[in-house]
Design a protein around this motif. Structure first.
Motif, short mmCIF file in Angstrom:
data_model
loop_
_atom_site.label_atom_id
_atom_site.label_comp_id
_atom_site.label_asym_id
_atom_site.label_seq_id
_atom_site.Cartn_x
_atom_site.Cartn_y
_atom_site.Cartn_z
N UNK A 91 -4.96 -5.33 -13.90
CA UNK A 91 -4.90 -5.65 -12.47
C UNK A 91 -4.70 -4.41 -11.61
N UNK A 92 -4.31 -3.27 -12.20
CA UNK A 92 -4.19 -2.03 -11.44
C UNK A 92 -5.51 -1.61 -10.82
N UNK A 93 -6.62 -2.02 -11.44
CA UNK A 93 -7.94 -1.62 -10.95
C UNK A 93 -8.47 -2.53 -9.85
N UNK A 151 -10.80 3.48 -3.40
CA UNK A 151 -9.69 3.36 -2.44
C UNK A 151 -8.34 3.42 -3.16
N UNK A 152 -8.34 3.26 -4.49
CA UNK A 152 -7.09 3.31 -5.25
C UNK A 152 -6.65 4.75 -5.42
N UNK A 174 -20.54 -1.57 -4.25
CA UNK A 174 -19.36 -2.14 -3.59
C UNK A 174 -18.10 -1.95 -4.45
N UNK A 175 -18.24 -2.18 -5.75
CA UNK A 175 -17.10 -2.03 -6.65
C UNK A 175 -16.67 -0.57 -6.71
N UNK A 176 -17.63 0.34 -6.72
CA UNK A 176 -17.29 1.78 -6.72
C UNK A 176 -16.48 2.12 -5.48
N UNK A 177 -16.92 1.63 -4.33
CA UNK A 177 -16.18 1.88 -3.08
C UNK A 177 -14.78 1.30 -3.14
N UNK A 178 -14.63 0.09 -3.68
CA UNK A 178 -13.33 -0.54 -3.81
C UNK A 178 -12.42 0.29 -4.72
N UNK A 179 -12.93 0.68 -5.86
CA UNK A 179 -12.11 1.44 -6.81
C UNK A 179 -11.70 2.79 -6.26
N UNK A 237 0.83 -1.19 0.00
CA UNK A 237 0.00 0.00 0.00
C UNK A 237 0.88 1.25 0.00
N UNK A 238 0.58 2.15 -0.92
CA UNK A 238 1.30 3.40 -1.00
C UNK A 238 0.72 4.36 0.03
#
Length: 159
Positions: free
Chosen positions: A80-82, A141-142, A134-139, A31-32
């Motif tokens: 895989x960056x996403x 976080x990047x 859920x996917x929006x929330x995950x993305x 994690x950066x």
């Protein structure tokens, strides 16, 4: 000698306990910890962003992603960056001319340098409004993602 050995054991136990703490607190070496700052253009985009909710009208298998302007110079990205675990059936690059990006799980795709934020539309095989949120929330976080939101359905307004 016994006192020295018991002190050594105590110090060793404290050291081991301190070494294990990051494992239980969720620390991650990948994690950066430095977050990319937002540009003025990013802040302008965020003015119009609304937090998605289930009661909004949106497609149940599409996620729109806008990257931060600090990533406008990217020349390639890896799928895989996403970090989307659901199977993506199609990825569209959105600009003046929307184009499909051939998807491969470990593949990469080239990008042209842009004067605007890079935008994508992920089309998923899953049809679920809850999963989309859920996917929006995950993305979001990047670090590179400015906004991840459902593909809202808009209707024309009569005058």
């Amino acid at each position: 000698m016994k006192k020295l050995l018991s002190k050594f054991k105590a110090v060793l136990l404290v050291f081991l306990a301190l070494a294990v703490i990051p494992v239980f607190t969720g620390a991650n070496c990948d994690k950066n910890t430095v977050e990319t700052p937002l540009s003025e253009a990013d802040k302008d985009v965020l003015k119009y962003h609304q937090e998605p909710t289930l009661d909004r009208d949106f497609k149940d298998n599409e996620v729109c992603v806008i990257l931060k302007s600090a990533f406008d110079d990217l020349e390639e990205l890896y799928f895989e960056d996403f970090k989307i675990v659901e199977k993506v059936s199609k990825i569209l690059y959105v600009d003046l001319y929307t184009r499909e990006i051939p998807y491969s799980k470990n593949g990469k795709f080239p990008l042209n340098k842009s004067e605007e934020n890079h935008m994508f539309d992920f089309i998923l095989e899953v049809h679920s409004k809850e999963k989309i949120l859920d996917i929006c929330n995950l993305l979001e976080t990047l670090d590179m993602v400015l906004i991840a939101q459902p593909n809202y359905i808009s209707y024309p307004v009569d005058n």
